[in-house]
Design a protein around this motif. Sequence first.
Motif, PDB file in Angstrom:
ATOM      1  N   PRO A  75      -2.939  10.738   8.456  1.00 24.97           N
ATOM      2  CA  PRO A  75      -2.030  10.071   9.404  1.00 24.97           C
ATOM      3  C   PRO A  75      -2.736   9.046  10.284  1.00 24.97           C
ATOM      4  N   HIS A  96      -1.099   5.447   9.241  1.00 30.19           N
ATOM      5  CA  HIS A  96       0.052   5.535  10.156  1.00 30.19           C
ATOM      6  C   HIS A  96       1.031   4.391   9.953  1.00 30.19           C
ATOM      7  N   LEU A 148       3.000   7.830   2.209  1.00 30.62           N
ATOM      8  CA  LEU A 148       2.333   8.716   3.164  1.00 30.62           C
ATOM      9  C   LEU A 148       2.330  10.158   2.644  1.00 30.62           C
ATOM     10  N   THR A 175       2.230  11.558  12.027  1.00 28.12           N
ATOM     11  CA  THR A 175       2.412  10.100  12.063  1.00 28.12           C
ATOM     12  C   THR A 175       3.479   9.714  13.080  1.00 28.12           C
TER      13      THR A 175
END
Length: 306
Positions: free
Chosen positions: A135, A139, A149, A178
Motif C-alpha cells: 500500500p 497507493h 492493487l 490504502t
Amino acid sequence: MKNRQRGTLIGLAVGDALGGAVEFCRPGRFPPVTGYRDGGPHRLNAGEWTDDTSLALALADSIATVGWNLNDQARRYVEWWKKGNYSVNGQCFDIGFTTREALSNFLDTKDASRSGDRSERASGNGSIMRLAPIPIRYHHLFPNDIESLARFAEESSLTTHASEQCISACRYMALVLTGLIHGKDRDEVLSPTWEPLARLKKIKPLHPLIQKVADGSFRNKQPPEIRGSGWVVQSLEAALWAFHDAATFEEAVLRAVNLGEDADTTGAVCGQLAGAHWGESGIAESLRAGLARRDMIEKALEGIVG
Ligand code: MG
Ligand code: MG
C-alpha cells in the motif's frame, strides 16, 4: 500523504518491537506492556524488532530495486533466513514454520508463485504482517485501479502463505491501508458498505471468514473471544479490534500487544493500520526514537515512498 505512508511502515516496526517482549505469553499472565522492554523469547533489547519487520524490509527493498518480481521477493526472504540480512541484529532468530517450508520449496523449485502452502490449515498471519510496502508503494492505484492493487497484495502472499484465507486477508488489508493512506475516514474505510470494498469483492469474493471480519466482527467481541493468535483470521480481527475505536496510535498498538500470544505480529498488523491512519507524526516521539536500527527502516522508506 507522505506522513501516512511513512507511518505505515514505522507503525509496523513499533508494534512488532512492543510485542516482541511478550510474544507467546498467555493473555493476562504478564505485566501489561506500556513501552519497549528487554527480553521475550528471543532475548531482544528494548526497541528491537523481529521477523515481521525484517520481511517487510526485504519486500520493500525488492520492490524498490527490481519492481514487482515474486522470485526476487522470495530470494530476499531467503537472504534473511540464511544470512541474517534485514535482521535487527544480523541473525534470523525467529522464522515461522510456514515461511520456512515455503522458502525451502522455493530453493528447490525456483518458482515463488508456487512455493507457499495452499491448504487452509496453513493459514498463518505471516503475509499480512509484512504487507505495508505494497500500500505504501502502490497507493496511487487507489481508488481507480484496485484490481491491480489487490493483485499485488494477493501475489505477495503466494510466496509463503498461499491459502485463500491468507490471500483474502492481504487483499482486504491492502485496500483498507490504502484508503487510510489517502486520508479517508476510519469509520468509512472499516464500514462493510464501503464502496471500494464492494468493488474488491466483485472482482473476487473474500474468503467467508475474512468476509466476517470485514463485516465488522471485531466491533461486537471482546477478549477472550478476540485473540491475538497466529491464525490470520484471528490476527486480523484482533488488530482491527484494537485499532477501530482507539483514540491514539499508542492506545491501539498497546491494546494489540497486550493480547499476548503472537503479540509482536498482532502489534505489527495493528501498527500498520494505526500508522496509516495517524501518520508518522501521530506516533509518539518516544516510540519512534526508541526503535532499534532506524537507519534500516529509513533506507527501506527511501525506496518506496515517492
Ligand atoms: Mg515476529
Ligand atoms: Mg509473531
